[in-house]
Scaffold this motif. Sequence first.
Motif, PDB file in Angstrom:
ATOM      1  N   GLY A  66     -24.801 -92.678  -7.455  1.00 34.23           N
ATOM      2  CA  GLY A  66     -24.285 -92.742  -8.818  1.00 34.23           C
ATOM      3  C   GLY A  66     -23.504 -91.492  -9.193  1.00 34.23           C
ATOM      4  O   GLY A  66     -22.637 -91.534 -10.077  1.00 34.23           O
ATOM      5  N   GLY A  67     -23.791 -90.379  -8.533  1.00 35.52           N
ATOM      6  CA  GLY A  67     -23.101 -89.137  -8.833  1.00 35.52           C
ATOM      7  C   GLY A  67     -21.748 -89.013  -8.154  1.00 35.52           C
ATOM      8  O   GLY A  67     -20.987 -88.094  -8.442  1.00 35.52           O
ATOM      9  N   PRO A 108     -17.978 -89.692  -7.749  1.00 33.58           N
ATOM     10  CA  PRO A 108     -16.949 -90.190  -8.668  1.00 33.58           C
ATOM     11  C   PRO A 108     -16.199 -91.377  -8.056  1.00 33.58           C
ATOM     12  O   PRO A 108     -16.120 -91.522  -6.836  1.00 33.58           O
ATOM     13  CB  PRO A 108     -16.020 -88.991  -8.856  1.00 33.58           C
ATOM     14  CG  PRO A 108     -16.246 -88.126  -7.672  1.00 33.58           C
ATOM     15  CD  PRO A 108     -17.651 -88.371  -7.230  1.00 33.58           C
ATOM     16  N   SER A 128     -29.488 -92.391  -7.141  1.00 37.86           N
ATOM     17  CA  SER A 128     -29.053 -91.293  -7.993  1.00 37.86           C
ATOM     18  C   SER A 128     -27.888 -90.539  -7.348  1.00 37.86           C
ATOM     19  O   SER A 128     -26.905 -90.204  -8.002  1.00 37.86           O
ATOM     20  CB  SER A 128     -30.224 -90.342  -8.246  1.00 37.86           C
ATOM     21  OG  SER A 128     -29.797 -89.185  -8.916  1.00 37.86           O
ATOM     22  N   TRP A 129     -28.005 -90.296  -6.062  1.00 37.45           N
ATOM     23  CA  TRP A 129     -26.945 -89.596  -5.341  1.00 37.45           C
ATOM     24  C   TRP A 129     -25.664 -90.422  -5.305  1.00 37.45           C
ATOM     25  O   TRP A 129     -24.575 -89.906  -5.518  1.00 37.45           O
ATOM     26  CB  TRP A 129     -27.425 -89.292  -3.921  1.00 37.45           C
ATOM     27  CG  TRP A 129     -26.439 -88.542  -3.090  1.00 37.45           C
ATOM     28  CD1 TRP A 129     -26.095 -87.232  -3.216  1.00 37.45           C
ATOM     29  CD2 TRP A 129     -25.667 -89.063  -2.019  1.00 37.45           C
ATOM     30  NE1 TRP A 129     -25.167 -86.898  -2.269  1.00 37.45           N
ATOM     31  CE2 TRP A 129     -24.882 -88.012  -1.517  1.00 37.45           C
ATOM     32  CE3 TRP A 129     -25.578 -90.312  -1.424  1.00 37.45           C
ATOM     33  CZ2 TRP A 129     -24.008 -88.178  -0.450  1.00 37.45           C
ATOM     34  CZ3 TRP A 129     -24.717 -90.471  -0.356  1.00 37.45           C
ATOM     35  CH2 TRP A 129     -23.934 -89.410   0.107  1.00 37.45           C
TER      36      TRP A 129
END
Length: 80
Positions: A58-59, A61, A55-56
């Motif tokens: 994926g965040g 950019p 999740s991290w």
Amino acid sequence: MSILSYLHVVLTTRLAELRRDGERGDSPVPTAVIIAGLVAVAVAVTALALAKANSWMGGIPDHPGGGTGPGPGTGEGAGG
């Protein structure tokens, strides 16, 4: 004395000794249950850490340049 008779006597004697000894320690079943529980907790923690890391990641950019150019220090005018 044949080998089978010898093994029978040894096994019978050993089993009799074990039966006489009342305190032989804990059964292996509770130990196995504890180990299985610890493995389940470890798998759950690992899965949670993996989900949080994905999740991290994926965040973050994407790089505006697309990441296809030369890396730092490899272009023109690099020292060396």
